[in-house]
Scaffold this active site. Structure first.
Site, PDB file in Angstrom:
ATOM      1  N   GLY A 131      42.737  48.876  39.350  1.00 45.07           N
ATOM      2  CA  GLY A 131      43.961  48.098  39.258  1.00 45.07           C
ATOM      3  C   GLY A 131      44.891  48.596  38.172  1.00 45.07           C
ATOM      4  O   GLY A 131      45.522  47.815  37.464  1.00 45.07           O
TER       5      GLY A 131
ATOM      6  N   GLY B 205      44.060  51.269  42.805  1.00 48.00           N
ATOM      7  CA  GLY B 205      44.967  50.222  43.273  1.00 48.00           C
ATOM      8  C   GLY B 205      46.358  50.758  43.537  1.00 48.00           C
ATOM      9  O   GLY B 205      46.543  51.803  44.143  1.00 48.00           O
TER      10      GLY B 205
ATOM     11  N   CYS C 183      67.322  32.128  53.317  1.00 53.40           N
ATOM     12  CA  CYS C 183      67.797  30.787  52.983  1.00 53.40           C
ATOM     13  C   CYS C 183      66.879  30.155  51.940  1.00 53.40           C
ATOM     14  O   CYS C 183      66.215  29.151  52.186  1.00 53.40           O
ATOM     15  CB  CYS C 183      67.866  29.944  54.253  1.00 53.40           C
ATOM     16  SG  CYS C 183      68.793  28.418  54.034  1.00 53.40           S
TER      17      CYS C 183
ATOM     18  N   TYR D 124      52.100  46.683  48.121  1.00 57.88           N
ATOM     19  CA  TYR D 124      52.130  45.256  48.437  1.00 57.88           C
ATOM     20  C   TYR D 124      53.443  44.765  49.027  1.00 57.88           C
ATOM     21  O   TYR D 124      53.495  43.643  49.534  1.00 57.88           O
ATOM     22  CB  TYR D 124      51.751  44.418  47.206  1.00 57.88           C
ATOM     23  CG  TYR D 124      50.400  44.792  46.674  1.00 57.88           C
ATOM     24  CD1 TYR D 124      49.247  44.495  47.396  1.00 57.88           C
ATOM     25  CD2 TYR D 124      50.265  45.508  45.493  1.00 57.88           C
ATOM     26  CE1 TYR D 124      48.001  44.879  46.936  1.00 57.88           C
ATOM     27  CE2 TYR D 124      49.024  45.902  45.026  1.00 57.88           C
ATOM     28  CZ  TYR D 124      47.893  45.581  45.758  1.00 57.88           C
ATOM     29  OH  TYR D 124      46.669  45.980  45.325  1.00 57.88           O
TER      30      TYR D 124
END
Length: 461
Positions: free
Chosen positions: A276, A320, A389, A419
């Protein structure tokens, strides 16, 4: 965010003083660590990637569009392979996965971790060798585990006692002995957002070390002798910039290794420390090179193994977002520019939270630049927002753009490889953008744009 804080999001502001003292040309600067390696401004002032201008990309593929610098992604794969030559480096499928990227990382010698049946299907369809796939996830179904066993997936990372029972039953039926790791929750809280920190006790992943579940799981697997327990797995979170958390994690998980050895006389041969590793979304982020990470992680593991009198296990890491995240930027077209009573200027683009939910979900920070031209206008502190919106539909919270930014301009947001497409949605029935890979001045479509016909095809009512 105060103006002087927001100024650090773009340009070399750390070295050039307060933002209001910058020269107008600063809004055209590109900070190298934020962008793929082959992105630069061309002679006409527009951005180009690997020699191909963004205006040409927009004309051919439309906007919004995710633009992947293929050589940059491959270079990051090679950097991690070079830094970890004897270890297994796992690309994070959940960060971004498509068949073209699977083939790229396979060609560069990486392994691949997946966490759902869909990710596994994509990996296998692209020809990823099954023995180089690790299967994660906290709730793998019988169907998913069956497919993993039938495909010959290299490592299955177990997350619960239910999963041990489920996989053991399937293994007995098939008379196979799959290789497994146990995911250990080590109680280390990485300095990151709550929702992407994954090793503290109060969360859904893994077997608790402090509560005794991890040692109980290991002993059960060894005693039942249906699954081949290869080692332990630990993952402390994502977007991590220092290795102090890994030091604590390694100390605790290797102490568990020693407990297992003392209880059953078995030294597990593998250790996956997760990863990560962080990337630069803004100039405030300063990620470490893979070689530095490798040096520090090896020192940590070697020291803890010596303290526990353990042989150094075969190490795996999971970088990651660090591989694909910086290799992609998102290209948008400006639709409106709105000054709200002198409080703030809103630059609205033709995408938003449907193609990048991270700003709304994680309070993530991004940078942006005017991409279709250079400008001599003074800097304007703006907020780049989407077309959805929702008042929280924000792409970049605060950024300096040229004061003459106008409808029809192209704006590029770097660091969107991880992501963003994976978590994209059809909110407000907006089709998801395509992914375009660029190499040697040529672009190819690797994930096509969704259409309204695609959306209606799912609506069977």
């Amino acid at each position: 965010m105060r103006a002087h804080e927001a100024g650090a999001l773009h340009g070399d502001l750390g070295n050039s003083g307060p933002p209001w003292l910058r020269t107008p040309g600063d809004v055209n600067d590109l900070v190298a660590r934020l962008w793929p390696g082959n992105v630069a401004r061309a002679a006409d002032g527009a951005l180009a990637v690997a020699g191909l201008g963004v205006r040409e990309i927009a004309a051919e593929f439309g906007t919004p569009v995710y633009v992947l610098d293929e050589d940059d992604l491959r270079s990051r794969c090679r950097d991690f392979r070079a830094a970890f030559p004897t270890e297994d480096v796992y690309y994070a499928g959940k960060a971004f996965l498509c068949r073209a990227v699977v083939r790229m990382i396979a060609e560069e010698g990486l392994f691949l971790d997946v966490c759902t049946g869909g990710e596994l299907a994509t990996a296998l369809a692209a020809g990823m060798p099954a023995e180089r796939i690790g299967f994660h996830g906290n709730n793998k179904s019988v169907a998913e585990l069956t497919r993993a066993l039938d495909a010959g997936v290299g490592r299955i990372i177990l997350d619960s006692f239910t999963e041990i029972d489920r996989l053991s039953a399937l293994a007995r039926e098939r008379d196979v002995r799959p290789k497994v790791l146990i995911r250990v929750t080590v109680g280390v809280e990485a300095h990151t957002h709550e929702f992407i920190a994954t090793a503290h006790e109060d969360q859904k992943f893994g077997f608790s070390l402090a509560g005794g579940a991890a040692i109980a799981a290991a002993l059960r697997i060894l005693d039942e002798d249906v699954l081949e327990l290869r080692g332990l797995h630990s993952h402390i979170g994502s977007q991590i910039f220092d290795t102090s958390g890994f030091e604590v994690s390694a100390r605790r998980v290797l102490a568990l290794q020693a407990q297992i050895r003392d209880a059953r006389g078995v030294e597990l041969p593998e250790l996956d420390l997760g990863g990560g590793f962080g990337i630069a979304y803004t100039t405030q982020d300063d990620p470490s090179p893979p070689a530095d990470l490798a040096k520090r992680l090896r020192k940590i593991v070697d020291g803890e193994c010596a303290a526990e009198r353990l042989a150094v296990p075969h190490l795996s890491i999971e970088p990651g977002r660090a591989i694909v995240g910086p290799a992609v930027f998102t290209l948008y077209e400006v639709g409106t520019v709105k000054d709200v009573d002198g409080i703030r200027t809103y630059v609205s683009v033709d995408g938003g939270m449907s193609d990048n939910i991270r700003t709304a979900l994680y309070d993530a920070s991004y940078s942006a630049t005017l991409a279709s031209r250079a400008s001599t206008a003074p800097p304007l502190l703006a907020r780049v927002v989407g077309k959805h919106c929702e008042s929280g539909d924000i792409v970049v919270k605060d950024e300096f753009l040229p004061a003459d930014v106008q409808p029809g301009d192209l704006v590029a947001v770097p660091g969107t490889g991880a992501y963003c497409r994976s978590m994209a949605s059809n909110y407000n029935h907006v089709p998801r953008p395509p992914v375009v890979a660029v190499r040697d001045g040529r672009a190819r479509l690797i994930v096509r744009r969704e259409t309204e016909e695609d959306l209606l095809a799912l609506d069977v009512g």
